[in-house]
Scaffold this active site. Structure first.
Site, PDB file in Angstrom:
ATOM      1  N   SER A   1       0.869  -1.185   0.000  1.00  0.00           N
ATOM      2  CA  SER A   1       0.000   0.000   0.000  1.00  0.00           C
ATOM      3  C   SER A   1       0.898   1.225   0.000  1.00  0.00           C
ATOM      4  CB  SER A   1      -0.848  -0.011   1.282  1.00  0.00           C
ATOM      5  OG  SER A   1      -1.455   1.251   1.489  1.00  0.00           O
TER       6      SER A   1
ATOM      7  N   TYR B   1      -2.118  -1.258  10.211  1.00  0.00           N
ATOM      8  CA  TYR B   1      -2.176  -1.368   8.744  1.00  0.00           C
ATOM      9  C   TYR B   1      -0.870  -0.881   8.131  1.00  0.00           C
ATOM     10  CZ  TYR B   1      -4.032  -1.115   3.994  1.00  0.00           C
ATOM     11  OH  TYR B   1      -4.239  -1.296   2.641  1.00  0.00           O
TER      12      TYR B   1
END
Ligand SMILES: NC(=O)c1ccc[n+]([C@@H]2O[C@H](COP(=O)([O-])OP(=O)(O)OC[C@H]3O[C@@H](n4cnc5c(N)ncnc54)[C@H](O)[C@@H]3O)[C@@H](O)[C@H]2O)c1
Length: 196
Positions: free
Chosen positions: A81, A97
């Site tokens: 990401s 995350y």
């Protein structure tokens, strides 16, 4: 399957070999997001995100690489990401995350180094804001609505990608078109990470 469970991987591999005879490509795509920061996340929250986003990627590679070695090579693509590159709104308030995707970035480079000798290429894809089920789960109803949130951060309109933008990156890295590419961080973010 459950990517955080090795037995689950072994079952999928058995089924794949039964149906197709061999494995050429592994795409580690499964992931979850949890909008909790360092102070509000509990240990169970942290462990859950890490188990799926990071341990799942490791287990997938651990289970599949021996098969790629036996057949003389293959391609692995791990989904990271932009949260592995920038913080703030880039990780949508997810501390675990961010950490989980940062680990995927470095694990990818580790694997690219160690398994190049086996003709196994390992690359990571770093999506920015992409309108998928993950966004829908937070109540966003369209790509345009998602883009409105990120206007000013992303040069390319409509400021959020569509789900097919990511598999197109997977296709390039999985195919022989990228046969001399390993350890790459392919960022698909409409230019988000070019801003300061
Ligand atoms: N959408 C974005 O803006 C964005 C941005 C950066 C990175 N990503 C990454 O892209 C990947 C795909 O996400 P998405 O946006 O399509 O979200 P999504 O929620 O639509 O898809 C995630 C998928 O992972 C599966 N999954 C979750 N836990 C699992 C488990 N334990 N075992 C097996 N499958 C499991 C879910 O069932 C779902 O199908 C994820 O790794 C995500 O972190 C997405």
């Amino acid at each position: 399957m459950d990517v955080s469970d090795l037995e689950s991987w072994n079952k999928v591999i058995d089924k794949t070999l039964e149906q197709y005879g061999k494995i050429d490509i592994l795409i580690n795509n499964a992931g979850i997001h949890m909008a909790k920061g360092i102070l509000d996340a509990e240990l169970d929250d942290w462990n859950k995100v890490m188990a799926i986003n990071t341990t799942g990627v490791w287990l997938g590679m651990k289970a599949v690489i021996p098969h790629l070695q036996n057949q003389g090579g293959g391609s692995i693509v791990n989904t990271s990401s932009i949260a592995a590159i920038v913080g703030g709104i880039g990780d949508a308030e997810g501390a675990a995350y961010s950490a989980s995707k940062g680990a995927v970035r470095s694990l990818t480079k580790h694997a690219a180094q160690w398994f190049g000798k086996d003709n196994i290429r390992v690359n990571s894809v770093h999506p920015g804001a992409i309108y998928t089920g993950m966004a829908e789960k937070t109540g966003i109803k369209s790509r345009e609505q998602m883009g409105e949130t990120f206007k000013g951060r992303t040069p390319l309109k409509p400021y959020a990608g569509e789900s097919s933008d990511i598999p197109n990156a997977y296709l390039y890295l999985a195919s022989d078109e990228s046969k001399y590419v390993t350890g790459l961080e392919l960022v698909v973010d409409g230019g988000w990470t070019t801003s300061s």
